[in-house]
Design an enzyme around this catalytic site. Structure first.
Site, PDB file in Angstrom:
ATOM      1  N   GLY A  45     -18.905 122.249  17.199  1.00 39.41           N
ATOM      2  CA  GLY A  45     -19.393 122.923  15.979  1.00 39.41           C
ATOM      3  C   GLY A  45     -21.055 122.577  15.912  1.00 39.41           C
ATOM      4  O   GLY A  45     -21.348 121.403  16.408  1.00 39.41           O
ATOM      5  N   GLN A  50     -28.846 120.229  11.933  1.00 39.61           N
ATOM      6  CA  GLN A  50     -28.823 119.418  13.087  1.00 39.61           C
ATOM      7  C   GLN A  50     -29.971 119.803  13.991  1.00 39.61           C
ATOM      8  O   GLN A  50     -30.021 119.310  15.018  1.00 39.61           O
ATOM      9  CB  GLN A  50     -27.518 119.370  13.657  1.00 39.61           C
ATOM     10  CG  GLN A  50     -26.472 118.629  12.879  1.00 39.61           C
ATOM     11  CD  GLN A  50     -25.060 118.773  13.445  1.00 39.61           C
ATOM     12  OE1 GLN A  50     -24.388 119.781  13.443  1.00 39.61           O
ATOM     13  NE2 GLN A  50     -24.743 117.484  14.272  1.00 39.61           N
ATOM     14  N   CYS A 105     -19.851 113.262  16.140  1.00 42.15           N
ATOM     15  CA  CYS A 105     -20.922 114.309  15.603  1.00 42.15           C
ATOM     16  C   CYS A 105     -22.043 114.181  16.499  1.00 42.15           C
ATOM     17  O   CYS A 105     -22.332 112.970  17.225  1.00 42.15           O
ATOM     18  CB  CYS A 105     -21.501 113.882  14.337  1.00 42.15           C
ATOM     19  SG  CYS A 105     -22.858 114.888  13.494  1.00 42.15           S
ATOM     20  N   LEU A 106     -22.690 115.415  16.984  1.00 45.24           N
ATOM     21  CA  LEU A 106     -23.549 115.470  18.052  1.00 45.24           C
ATOM     22  C   LEU A 106     -25.012 114.734  17.478  1.00 45.24           C
ATOM     23  O   LEU A 106     -25.874 114.327  18.411  1.00 45.24           O
ATOM     24  CB  LEU A 106     -23.992 116.811  18.265  1.00 45.24           C
ATOM     25  CG  LEU A 106     -22.866 117.610  19.234  1.00 45.24           C
ATOM     26  CD1 LEU A 106     -23.244 119.146  19.157  1.00 45.24           C
ATOM     27  CD2 LEU A 106     -22.438 117.008  20.385  1.00 45.24           C
ATOM     28  N   HIS A 147     -16.094 119.395   8.233  1.00 41.42           N
ATOM     29  CA  HIS A 147     -17.150 118.441   9.061  1.00 41.42           C
ATOM     30  C   HIS A 147     -18.663 119.294   8.827  1.00 41.42           C
ATOM     31  O   HIS A 147     -19.413 118.762   8.620  1.00 41.42           O
ATOM     32  CB  HIS A 147     -16.799 118.035  10.302  1.00 41.42           C
ATOM     33  CG  HIS A 147     -17.778 117.336  10.806  1.00 41.42           C
ATOM     34  ND1 HIS A 147     -17.862 116.073  11.366  1.00 41.42           N
ATOM     35  CD2 HIS A 147     -19.182 117.405  11.506  1.00 41.42           C
ATOM     36  CE1 HIS A 147     -18.878 115.333  12.213  1.00 41.42           C
ATOM     37  NE2 HIS A 147     -19.709 116.454  11.992  1.00 41.42           N
ATOM     38  N   GLU A 148     -18.420 120.334   9.398  1.00 44.37           N
ATOM     39  CA  GLU A 148     -19.551 121.354   9.357  1.00 44.37           C
ATOM     40  C   GLU A 148     -20.067 121.749   8.157  1.00 44.37           C
ATOM     41  O   GLU A 148     -21.470 121.714   7.908  1.00 44.37           O
ATOM     42  CB  GLU A 148     -19.602 122.672  10.338  1.00 44.37           C
ATOM     43  CG  GLU A 148     -19.232 122.402  11.725  1.00 44.37           C
ATOM     44  CD  GLU A 148     -19.938 121.255  12.440  1.00 44.37           C
ATOM     45  OE1 GLU A 148     -21.362 121.479  12.324  1.00 44.37           O
ATOM     46  OE2 GLU A 148     -19.518 120.588  13.534  1.00 44.37           O
ATOM     47  N   HIS A 151     -22.374 119.109   6.724  1.00 43.93           N
ATOM     48  CA  HIS A 151     -23.611 118.959   7.058  1.00 43.93           C
ATOM     49  C   HIS A 151     -24.609 119.906   6.300  1.00 43.93           C
ATOM     50  O   HIS A 151     -25.767 119.491   5.912  1.00 43.93           O
ATOM     51  CB  HIS A 151     -23.744 119.609   8.545  1.00 43.93           C
ATOM     52  CG  HIS A 151     -23.516 118.531   9.465  1.00 43.93           C
ATOM     53  ND1 HIS A 151     -24.381 117.592   9.906  1.00 43.93           N
ATOM     54  CD2 HIS A 151     -22.774 118.483  10.635  1.00 43.93           C
ATOM     55  CE1 HIS A 151     -23.844 116.673  10.674  1.00 43.93           C
ATOM     56  NE2 HIS A 151     -22.914 117.380  11.266  1.00 43.93           N
TER      57      HIS A 151
HETATM   58 ZN   LIG Z   1     -21.765 116.569  12.799  1.00 43.48          ZN
END
Ligand SMILES: [Zn+2]
Length: 196
Positions: A45, A50, A105-106, A147-148, A151
């Site tokens: 995701g 991000q 998380c990226l 999670h997304e 963000h």
């Molecule tokens: Zn994340």
């Protein structure tokens, strides 16, 4: 085109995203670039903050989880085919039992922690053609969406940890902000001083 992923500590990750409309500049290209950036980083995701945009847009492709034998064959089949764009999402309901899953998380490389979330969600959003959808998910699909969705609300999974755990992670998180970390994908670090 792959875009640099914004690292922990950048204020854009803390902004509540704004809605967009069909006239958002070069939206198709933006979505294509988000897919490319996510796949390059082996993510499932990616949310617009991000890559530095505080707008309500995220993409999810859970197919990498389809091989995971921790999930039932039915769930594996669902995960294999789940690839969606979420625009202007609003969480309608979160219900059911809390359960823990090890999240990463990226934007926060090298940190993985168990996060507790509710099992079932109902979410309203527009797909990439701006068709209105209201859908209910549970299990891992709900988890990835939660999670997304966080963000685009300016929330990170580390916010959901105990204060003790967060204290223990502080040094690591500071190092991520400073870019003192080895990452396989392109990132932008907030606390890196510009060289003159
Ligand atoms: Zn994340």
């Amino acid at each position: 085109m792959t875009l640099p992923i914004i690292a922990y500590g950048d204020p854009v990750l803390r902004k509540k995203g704004t809605d967009i409309d069909k006239n958002y500049p070069e939206l198709d290209d933006l979505i294509t670039n988000m897919w490319e950036t996510m796949y390059k980083a082996n993510g499932v995701g990616l949310a617009a903050p991000q890559i530095g945009l505080a707008i309500r847009l995220f993409v999810i492709d859970t197919s990498p989880f389809a091989e995971d034998e921790d999930f039932s064959p039915e769930e594996q089949a669902m995960l294999k085919d789940f690839k969606k764009v979420f625009i202007n999402a609003q969480m309608i309901e979160e219900e059911g039992k809390n359960w823990s899953f090890n999240e990463g998380c990226l934007s926060i490389p090298d940190i993985r922690e168990d996060v507790s979330r509710k099992d079932t969600i109902t979410i309203q959003y527009l797909d990439e053609d701006f068709n209105e959808k209201t859908e209910t998910y549970d299990g891992l699909l709900a988890r990835v969406i939660q999670h997304e969705y966080d963000h685009i609300e300016g929330v990170l999974f580390t916010d959901k940890l105990s204060s003790l755990k967060r204290r223990l992670l502080k040094g690591k998180l500071n190092n991520i902000s400073k870019g003192n970390i080895v990452v396989e994908y392109k990132m932008r670090f907030p606390a890196v001083k510009k060289m003159r």
